[in-house]
Design a protein around this motif. Structure first.
Motif, short mmCIF file in Angstrom:
data_model
loop_
_atom_site.label_atom_id
_atom_site.label_comp_id
_atom_site.label_asym_id
_atom_site.label_seq_id
_atom_site.Cartn_x
_atom_site.Cartn_y
_atom_site.Cartn_z
N GLU A 175 38.75 42.74 16.02
CA GLU A 175 37.39 41.89 16.28
C GLU A 175 36.94 40.65 15.33
N SER A 176 37.13 41.05 14.01
CA SER A 176 36.87 40.20 13.17
C SER A 176 38.01 38.98 13.16
N LEU A 177 39.11 39.20 13.65
CA LEU A 177 40.29 38.37 13.36
C LEU A 177 40.08 37.29 14.79
N LEU A 178 39.51 37.87 16.02
CA LEU A 178 39.09 37.14 17.02
C LEU A 178 37.89 36.45 16.60
N LEU A 179 36.74 36.90 16.04
CA LEU A 179 35.68 36.09 15.63
C LEU A 179 36.37 35.00 14.59
N CYS A 180 37.01 35.08 13.85
CA CYS A 180 37.57 34.07 12.84
C CYS A 180 38.25 32.83 13.79
N LEU A 181 39.10 33.47 14.76
CA LEU A 181 39.74 32.20 15.36
C LEU A 181 38.68 31.72 16.37
N LEU B 39 28.48 45.74 18.99
CA LEU B 39 27.94 45.87 20.34
C LEU B 39 29.32 45.70 21.14
N VAL B 40 30.08 44.58 20.91
CA VAL B 40 31.16 44.51 21.82
C VAL B 40 32.31 45.45 21.63
N ARG B 41 32.39 46.19 20.46
CA ARG B 41 33.44 47.16 20.13
C ARG B 41 33.10 48.19 21.24
N ASP B 42 31.74 48.56 21.04
CA ASP B 42 31.39 49.84 21.85
C ASP B 42 31.42 49.57 23.22
N TRP B 43 31.09 48.23 23.62
CA TRP B 43 31.05 47.94 25.36
C TRP B 43 32.54 48.05 25.61
N VAL B 44 33.73 47.54 24.82
CA VAL B 44 34.93 47.56 25.31
C VAL B 44 35.34 48.91 25.48
N LYS B 45 35.01 50.02 24.44
CA LYS B 45 35.32 51.36 24.66
C LYS B 45 34.86 52.08 25.94
N ARG B 46 33.58 51.67 26.22
CA ARG B 46 32.99 52.30 27.50
C ARG B 46 34.00 51.54 28.77
N VAL B 47 34.04 50.43 28.70
CA VAL B 47 34.75 49.98 29.94
C VAL B 47 36.26 50.22 29.89
N GLN B 48 36.79 50.77 28.84
CA GLN B 48 38.18 51.32 28.87
C GLN B 48 38.22 52.57 29.70
N LYS B 49 36.88 53.57 29.59
CA LYS B 49 36.63 54.65 30.26
C LYS B 49 36.06 54.71 31.45
N GLN B 50 35.65 53.47 31.93
CA GLN B 50 34.83 53.47 32.99
C GLN B 50 35.57 54.11 34.41
N SER B 51 36.71 53.73 34.44
CA SER B 51 37.62 54.48 35.54
C SER B 51 37.37 55.73 35.67
N CYS C 23 25.27 42.42 29.05
CA CYS C 23 24.43 41.58 29.54
C CYS C 23 23.80 40.86 28.15
N SER C 24 24.13 39.40 28.19
CA SER C 24 23.85 38.67 26.87
C SER C 24 23.59 37.18 27.48
N ARG C 25 22.57 36.60 27.00
CA ARG C 25 22.75 35.08 27.30
C ARG C 25 23.38 34.49 25.99
N ASP C 26 24.17 35.15 25.06
CA ASP C 26 24.66 34.52 24.09
C ASP C 26 25.95 34.14 24.71
N GLN D 257 29.55 36.45 24.69
CA GLN D 257 30.35 36.55 25.94
C GLN D 257 31.74 36.29 25.77
N ARG D 258 31.94 35.08 25.01
CA ARG D 258 33.19 34.61 24.82
C ARG D 258 34.24 35.53 24.15
N LEU D 259 33.49 36.06 22.92
CA LEU D 259 34.16 37.12 22.10
C LEU D 259 34.58 38.58 22.89
N ALA D 260 33.58 38.80 23.49
CA ALA D 260 33.71 39.83 24.55
C ALA D 260 35.09 39.87 25.34
N ARG D 261 35.05 38.71 26.10
CA ARG D 261 36.17 38.39 26.95
C ARG D 261 37.55 38.58 26.10
N LEU D 262 37.70 37.79 24.88
CA LEU D 262 38.60 37.96 24.08
C LEU D 262 39.29 39.33 23.79
#
Length: 194
Positions: A48-54, A90-102, A111-114, A118-123
């Motif tokens: 996550e921090s590498l992607l944030l750096c990029l 928050l992104v890390r927690d969301w990704v873990k939840r998405v990976q288990k959603q099925s 949900c965020s207006r930031d 949103q861009r970081l979460a997609r990456l």
């Protein structure tokens, strides 16, 4: 999230380093290369921090998740880092939840207006750094605004350094690395506040 998020100290060190590199004004590419080298030899690789750096240093980045780095008030700089840590947790927690959603028959929506969050979460959700897929990494870099030439250079260095993760020369492989982290953070925070 409905429960506390953990792992903030690991991200806080890395994000503080990004903020320090930004304040050094060494240039975008040089800052990314310095962060990669630092992650490999002095700290650890944190996806996550590498992607944030990029994203933070990307040529077309309008606004970063790390706010107030240029503030004249050191407290605001530290607060900006803490807020970015929360966003990454928050992104890390969301990704873990998405990976288990099925498996759980649930859908998790971030949900965020930031726009940067949103861009970081997609990456994060679409990038698996542990699989050495250089082409995917290269495409991700060009997709966030890095030129093809610089993307090739960053990709080459990134994967060369990832190949050294088992090296005994890495700080994280030495005894007492975990105990050293609070001091490491303190030194970086002092640098950020200067």
């Amino acid at each position: 999230p409905s429960r506390p998020l953990h792992g903030d100290h690991i991200l806080q060190v890395a994000i503080t380093k990004i903020a320090c590199l930004d304040r050094q004004e060494i240039g975008r590419k040089a800052a990314v290369m310095a962060f990669l080298e630092w992650s490999c030899f002095e700290y650890i690789f944190v996806r996550e921090s590498l992607l944030l750096c990029l994203l933070h240093f990307a040529p077309d980045s309008e606004k970063s998740l790390i706010q107030s780095i240029r503030s004249s008030n050191p407290s605001n700089r530290l607060k900006g880092v803490r807020n970015a840590v929360w966003d990454l947790l928050l992104v890390r927690d969301w990704v873990k939840r998405v990976q288990k959603q099925s498996d759980e028959n649930r859908v998790w929506i971030l949900c965020s207006r930031d726009a940067q969050l949103q861009r970081l979460a997609r990456l994060v959700i679409h990038t698996d750094m542990e699989k050495k897929r250089e082409e995917l990494f290269f495409e991700m870099l060009t997709g966030i605004g890095w030129s093809k030439n610089i993307s090739r250079q960053i990709t080459k260095i990134h994967f060369e350094l990832m190949g050294k993760t088992e090296s005994s020369k890495r700080a994280c492989k030495r005894d007492g690395f975990d105990a050293h982290c609070p001091e490491f953070l303190q030194n970086l925070e002092q640098e950020l506040c200067c």
